[in-house]
Design an enzyme around this catalytic site. Structure first.
Site, PDB file in Angstrom:
ATOM      1  NE  ARG A  60      -4.071  -1.902   0.213  1.00  0.00           N
ATOM      2  CZ  ARG A  60      -4.040  -3.148  -0.273  1.00  0.00           C
ATOM      3  NH1 ARG A  60      -2.986  -3.580  -0.927  1.00  0.00           N
ATOM      4  NH2 ARG A  60      -5.076  -3.946  -0.118  1.00  0.00           N
ATOM      5  CB  SER A  63      -8.742  -1.343   3.933  1.00  0.00           C
ATOM      6  OG  SER A  63      -9.059  -2.622   3.505  1.00  0.00           O
ATOM      7  CD  GLU A 118      -5.771   1.135   1.818  1.00  0.00           C
ATOM      8  OE1 GLU A 118      -5.594  -0.007   2.264  1.00  0.00           O
ATOM      9  OE2 GLU A 118      -6.601   1.405   0.921  1.00  0.00           O
TER      10      GLU A 118
HETATM   11  P1  FAD Z   1      -8.440   8.755  -5.705  1.00  0.00           P
HETATM   12  O1  FAD Z   1      -9.160   8.471  -4.439  1.00  0.00           O
HETATM   13  O2  FAD Z   1      -9.047   9.700  -6.662  1.00  0.00           O
HETATM   14  O3  FAD Z   1      -6.968   9.264  -5.354  1.00  0.00           O
HETATM   15  C1  FAD Z   1      -6.140   8.553  -4.454  1.00  0.00           C
HETATM   16  C2  FAD Z   1      -4.831   9.317  -4.285  1.00  0.00           C
HETATM   17  O4  FAD Z   1      -4.125   9.344  -5.505  1.00  0.00           O
HETATM   18  C3  FAD Z   1      -5.034  10.784  -3.904  1.00  0.00           C
HETATM   19  O5  FAD Z   1      -3.975  11.168  -3.060  1.00  0.00           O
HETATM   20  C4  FAD Z   1      -4.941  11.514  -5.228  1.00  0.00           C
HETATM   21  O6  FAD Z   1      -4.541  12.859  -5.095  1.00  0.00           O
HETATM   22  C5  FAD Z   1      -3.913  10.693  -5.961  1.00  0.00           C
HETATM   23  N1  FAD Z   1      -4.091  10.662  -7.423  1.00  0.00           N
HETATM   24  C6  FAD Z   1      -5.219  10.278  -8.097  1.00  0.00           C
HETATM   25  N2  FAD Z   1      -4.978  10.298  -9.425  1.00  0.00           N
HETATM   26  C7  FAD Z   1      -3.699  10.686  -9.589  1.00  0.00           C
HETATM   27  C8  FAD Z   1      -2.849  10.896 -10.739  1.00  0.00           C
HETATM   28  N3  FAD Z   1      -3.274  10.672 -11.982  1.00  0.00           N
HETATM   29  N4  FAD Z   1      -1.576  11.303 -10.519  1.00  0.00           N
HETATM   30  C9  FAD Z   1      -1.111  11.520  -9.270  1.00  0.00           C
HETATM   31  N5  FAD Z   1      -1.861  11.351  -8.163  1.00  0.00           N
HETATM   32  C10 FAD Z   1      -3.133  10.933  -8.324  1.00  0.00           C
HETATM   33  N6  FAD Z   1      -7.467  -0.643  -2.690  1.00  0.00           N
HETATM   34  C11 FAD Z   1      -6.662  -1.720  -2.791  1.00  0.00           C
HETATM   35  O7  FAD Z   1      -5.442  -1.588  -2.932  1.00  0.00           O
HETATM   36  N7  FAD Z   1      -7.169  -2.986  -2.742  1.00  0.00           N
HETATM   37  C12 FAD Z   1      -8.481  -3.227  -2.589  1.00  0.00           C
HETATM   38  O8  FAD Z   1      -8.895  -4.374  -2.551  1.00  0.00           O
HETATM   39  C13 FAD Z   1      -9.364  -2.105  -2.485  1.00  0.00           C
HETATM   40  N8  FAD Z   1     -10.698  -2.278  -2.308  1.00  0.00           N
HETATM   41  C14 FAD Z   1     -11.541  -1.199  -2.211  1.00  0.00           C
HETATM   42  C15 FAD Z   1     -12.899  -1.414  -2.050  1.00  0.00           C
HETATM   43  C16 FAD Z   1     -13.782  -0.358  -1.968  1.00  0.00           C
HETATM   44  C17 FAD Z   1     -15.262  -0.624  -1.800  1.00  0.00           C
HETATM   45  C18 FAD Z   1     -13.298   0.969  -2.066  1.00  0.00           C
HETATM   46  C19 FAD Z   1     -14.235   2.129  -2.014  1.00  0.00           C
HETATM   47  C20 FAD Z   1     -11.922   1.195  -2.192  1.00  0.00           C
HETATM   48  C21 FAD Z   1     -11.019   0.114  -2.269  1.00  0.00           C
HETATM   49  N9  FAD Z   1      -9.628   0.287  -2.404  1.00  0.00           N
HETATM   50  C22 FAD Z   1      -8.801  -0.805  -2.534  1.00  0.00           C
HETATM   51  C23 FAD Z   1      -9.057   1.642  -2.424  1.00  0.00           C
HETATM   52  C24 FAD Z   1      -9.093   2.308  -3.828  1.00  0.00           C
HETATM   53  O9  FAD Z   1      -9.928   1.614  -4.697  1.00  0.00           O
HETATM   54  C25 FAD Z   1      -7.711   2.368  -4.449  1.00  0.00           C
HETATM   55  O10 FAD Z   1      -6.798   3.047  -3.608  1.00  0.00           O
HETATM   56  C26 FAD Z   1      -7.719   3.076  -5.814  1.00  0.00           C
HETATM   57  O11 FAD Z   1      -6.469   2.942  -6.448  1.00  0.00           O
HETATM   58  C27 FAD Z   1      -8.066   4.551  -5.699  1.00  0.00           C
HETATM   59  O12 FAD Z   1      -8.263   5.049  -7.013  1.00  0.00           O
HETATM   60  P2  FAD Z   1      -9.000   6.418  -7.277  1.00  0.00           P
HETATM   61  O13 FAD Z   1      -8.847   6.709  -8.734  1.00  0.00           O
HETATM   62  O14 FAD Z   1     -10.363   6.395  -6.746  1.00  0.00           O
HETATM   63  O15 FAD Z   1      -8.059   7.377  -6.435  1.00  0.00           O
HETATM   64  N1  EPU Z   2     -11.308 -10.214   9.792  1.00  0.00           N
HETATM   65  C1  EPU Z   2     -12.055 -10.266  10.940  1.00  0.00           C
HETATM   66  N2  EPU Z   2     -13.085  -9.354  11.083  1.00  0.00           N
HETATM   67  C2  EPU Z   2     -13.366  -8.448  10.140  1.00  0.00           C
HETATM   68  C3  EPU Z   2     -12.605  -8.402   8.963  1.00  0.00           C
HETATM   69  C4  EPU Z   2     -11.561  -9.295   8.807  1.00  0.00           C
HETATM   70  O1  EPU Z   2     -11.828 -11.067  11.816  1.00  0.00           O
HETATM   71  O2  EPU Z   2     -14.331  -7.680  10.347  1.00  0.00           O
HETATM   72  C5  EPU Z   2     -10.222 -11.189   9.631  1.00  0.00           C
HETATM   73  C6  EPU Z   2     -10.733 -12.511   9.062  1.00  0.00           C
HETATM   74  O3  EPU Z   2     -10.131 -13.548   9.769  1.00  0.00           O
HETATM   75  C7  EPU Z   2     -10.205 -12.544   7.643  1.00  0.00           C
HETATM   76  C8  EPU Z   2      -8.948 -11.679   7.746  1.00  0.00           C
HETATM   77  O4  EPU Z   2      -9.246 -10.713   8.752  1.00  0.00           O
HETATM   78  O5  EPU Z   2      -9.900 -13.833   7.266  1.00  0.00           O
HETATM   79  C9  EPU Z   2      -8.611 -10.970   6.449  1.00  0.00           C
HETATM   80  O6  EPU Z   2      -9.794 -10.309   5.970  1.00  0.00           O
HETATM   81  P1  EPU Z   2     -10.012 -10.013   4.421  1.00  0.00           P
HETATM   82  O7  EPU Z   2      -9.721 -11.237   3.630  1.00  0.00           O
HETATM   83  O8  EPU Z   2     -11.337  -9.375   4.253  1.00  0.00           O
HETATM   84  O9  EPU Z   2      -8.871  -9.008   4.072  1.00  0.00           O
HETATM   85  P2  EPU Z   2      -8.315  -7.732   4.849  1.00  0.00           P
HETATM   86  O10 EPU Z   2      -6.951  -8.060   5.342  1.00  0.00           O
HETATM   87  O11 EPU Z   2      -9.296  -7.206   5.814  1.00  0.00           O
HETATM   88  C10 EPU Z   2      -7.086  -6.838   2.743  1.00  0.00           C
HETATM   89  C11 EPU Z   2      -6.942  -5.545   2.003  1.00  0.00           C
HETATM   90  C12 EPU Z   2      -8.144  -5.331   1.106  1.00  0.00           C
HETATM   91  C13 EPU Z   2      -8.215  -6.469   0.100  1.00  0.00           C
HETATM   92  C14 EPU Z   2      -8.352  -7.787   0.880  1.00  0.00           C
HETATM   93  C15 EPU Z   2      -8.294  -8.982  -0.041  1.00  0.00           C
HETATM   94  C16 EPU Z   2      -5.599  -4.085   3.368  1.00  0.00           C
HETATM   95  C17 EPU Z   2      -5.560  -2.895   4.247  1.00  0.00           C
HETATM   96  N3  EPU Z   2      -6.804  -4.441   2.930  1.00  0.00           N
HETATM   97  O12 EPU Z   2      -8.192  -6.703   3.622  1.00  0.00           O
HETATM   98  O13 EPU Z   2      -7.929  -4.115   0.386  1.00  0.00           O
HETATM   99  O14 EPU Z   2      -9.309  -6.317  -0.766  1.00  0.00           O
HETATM  100  O15 EPU Z   2      -7.247  -7.906   1.815  1.00  0.00           O
HETATM  101  O16 EPU Z   2      -7.003  -9.185  -0.491  1.00  0.00           O
HETATM  102  O17 EPU Z   2      -4.550  -4.670   3.071  1.00  0.00           O
HETATM  103  C18 EPU Z   2      -8.276  -1.757   0.521  1.00  0.00           C
HETATM  104  O18 EPU Z   2      -7.048  -1.636   0.549  1.00  0.00           O
HETATM  105  O19 EPU Z   2      -9.050  -0.759   0.502  1.00  0.00           O
HETATM  106  C19 EPU Z   2      -8.862  -3.084   0.505  1.00  0.00           C
HETATM  107  C20 EPU Z   2     -10.175  -3.306   0.549  1.00  0.00           C
END
Ligand code: FAD
Ligand code: EPU
Length: 339
Positions: free
Chosen positions: A165, A239, A335
């Site tokens: 991240r 997250s 994050e």
């Molecule tokens: P924004 O929110 O628009 O921007 C994020 C940052 O990047 C800001 O600081 C912004 O200024 C900067 N930025 C944006 N565009 C540019 C550019 N072109 N050049 C320079 N800087 C820029 N993330 C994960 O890693 N794994 C996940 O599984 C995951 N699951 C998610 C689930 C949900 C439901 C949600 C809402 C979010 C999740 N995220 C996850 C977080 C998010 O999707 C990612 O961080 C994604 O890359 C953000 O993209 P964005 O275009 O919306 O960025």
């Molecule tokens: N867990 C709990 N309670 C909860 C949530 C999770 O006990 O309410 C425990 C469970 O045991 C589960 C473990 O945590 O097995 C891991 O949970 P999960 O698989 O949902 O993944 P996470 O570690 O919570 C991370 C990333 C997610 C990504 C998933 C899948 C980070 C900060 N988050 O979540 O990324 O989608 O793994 O790979 O690393 C994001 O970055 O925004 C994001 C959603």
């Protein structure tokens, strides 16, 4: 002629659904407009915020400067051999659509990253990852505009300093580069399927499906939809905190007190804890104060049930940080980008 808009509400442009006004707002639709933009008074004299899909930010107040929404579009496929191809996209392309387009072209590598919100241009910022894959595993290059030296630079994956991240763009050189385009090296055959993440394997077994890049993508979409809130229904940024990495020694102390703690090895003598588990164990899962809350299916996700203010979500996050520290002596890192 490019045009800067004034006093634009950002509610529709952030997945937390928070109301905040941008004093100035510009849509970057053509790459060459960036040279015009950097000469504008609003750009030179006020703070700037580059915006993609707004899915990883918490807006805590009106933005007094210029918000630039990056809307550069286009994808390009370059076949390298029978085995590999480079697939690139401009920053404003939606990430999930890009992943689907890679799958339509039978390209392997990004399937585990299906359904992550946001745009291609933001994907390198925090090296997006899910289900055992991070983009660092596939990035060939990142092209960015250097706001300091006013030129376009191309970074190799190694130069991006990707980590969990994190990247050069989020840490050491934060604010210096605007990402314009990202290219990924993907497989055309002999795909390396990654089904180690327990939930993916059990989904495939449950549905009696052979692993393929397509079935893994479908499994990931199904798992994600079952536990992560859809921002179109409930505001959130995924997250809110990172999973903390602690020493093996600290982990053993915690394990003695909490035998069911969830953790994974993370390099030499280090363990990565599931922050969702810590937050749930500390009693926060499903907590709600006003319209700010902790999601009831995934405690790592903070939510806006409708009218929460960014400051209320930030204050809830601070209470959680404090609570996790006093309960487990573990410091969580945020994050989400707090604006
Ligand atoms: P924004 O929110 O628009 O921007 C994020 C940052 O990047 C800001 O600081 C912004 O200024 C900067 N930025 C944006 N565009 C540019 C550019 N072109 N050049 C320079 N800087 C820029 N993330 C994960 O890693 N794994 C996940 O599984 C995951 N699951 C998610 C689930 C949900 C439901 C949600 C809402 C979010 C999740 N995220 C996850 C977080 C998010 O999707 C990612 O961080 C994604 O890359 C953000 O993209 P964005 O275009 O919306 O960025
Ligand atoms: N867990 C709990 N309670 C909860 C949530 C999770 O006990 O309410 C425990 C469970 O045991 C589960 C473990 O945590 O097995 C891991 O949970 P999960 O698989 O949902 O993944 P996470 O570690 O919570 C991370 C990333 C997610 C990504 C998933 C899948 C980070 C900060 N988050 O979540 O990324 O989608 O793994 O790979 O690393 C994001 O970055 O925004 C994001 C959603």
């Amino acid at each position: 002629m490019p045009k800067i808009e004034e006093r634009v509400n950002l509610k529709a442009y952030n997945t937390f659904g928070l109301s905040a006004e941008a004093r100035y707002f510009f849509r970057l639709e053509k790459q060459e407009d960036i040279h015009w933009l950097v000469e504008q008074e609003a750009f030179k004299s006020l703070p700037t915020l580059w915006l993609g899909g707004g899915s990883n930010m918490l807006l805590t107040q009106d933005f007094p400067g210029l918000v630039i929404k990056v809307e550069l579009l286009g994808t390009h496929l370059e076949i390298l051999s029978d085995d590999e191809a480079l697939f690139s996209a401009y920053a404003g392309e939606n990430w999930h659509h890009f992943v689907l387009e890679s799958l339509e072209n039978n390209l392997g590598g990004l399937e585990n990253l299906s359904l992550i919100p946001g745009n291609v241009g933001s994907s390198p910022i925090q090296n997006i990852g899910a289900y055992g894959v991070e983009i660092k595993d596939h990035v060939e290059w990142v092209e960015a505009f250097d706001l300091k030296d006013r030129l376009i630079r191309r970074f190799s994956a190694a130069e991006c300093e990707f980590a969990y991240r994190d990247s050069l763009f989020k840490s050491r050189e934060k604010g210096r580069y605007v990402i314009l385009r990202v290219s990924f090296r993907l497989t055309r055959r002999n795909h390396k399927l990654r089904v180690d993440y327990g939930a993916i394997r059990s989904q495939l077994v449950e549905r009696n499906i052979q692993p393929s890049i397509h079935s893994i993508s479908e499994a990931v979409i199904s798992i994600r939809s079952s536990k992560l809130p859809d921002p179109a229904q409930i505001g959130n940024s995924g997250s809110f905190f990172k999973n903390p990495v602690i020493s093996e020694e600290h982990y053993q102390q915690l394990k003695a007190e909490f035998p069911e703690i969830v953790a994974f090895p993370a390099g030499e003598k280090q363990m990565k804890l599931a922050a969702g588990w810590l937050i749930e164990k500390a009693g926060w899962k499903g907590f709600r104060k006003g319209d700010a809350g902790v999601h009831n299916k995934q405690a790592l996700v903070l939510v806006n049930y409708g009218k929460a203010k960014g400051e209320e979500i930030k204050s809830l996050a601070e209470d959680i940080l404090h609570s996790i520290y006093t309960t487990f002596a573990v410091r969580l890192d945020i994050e989400v980008n707090i604006i």
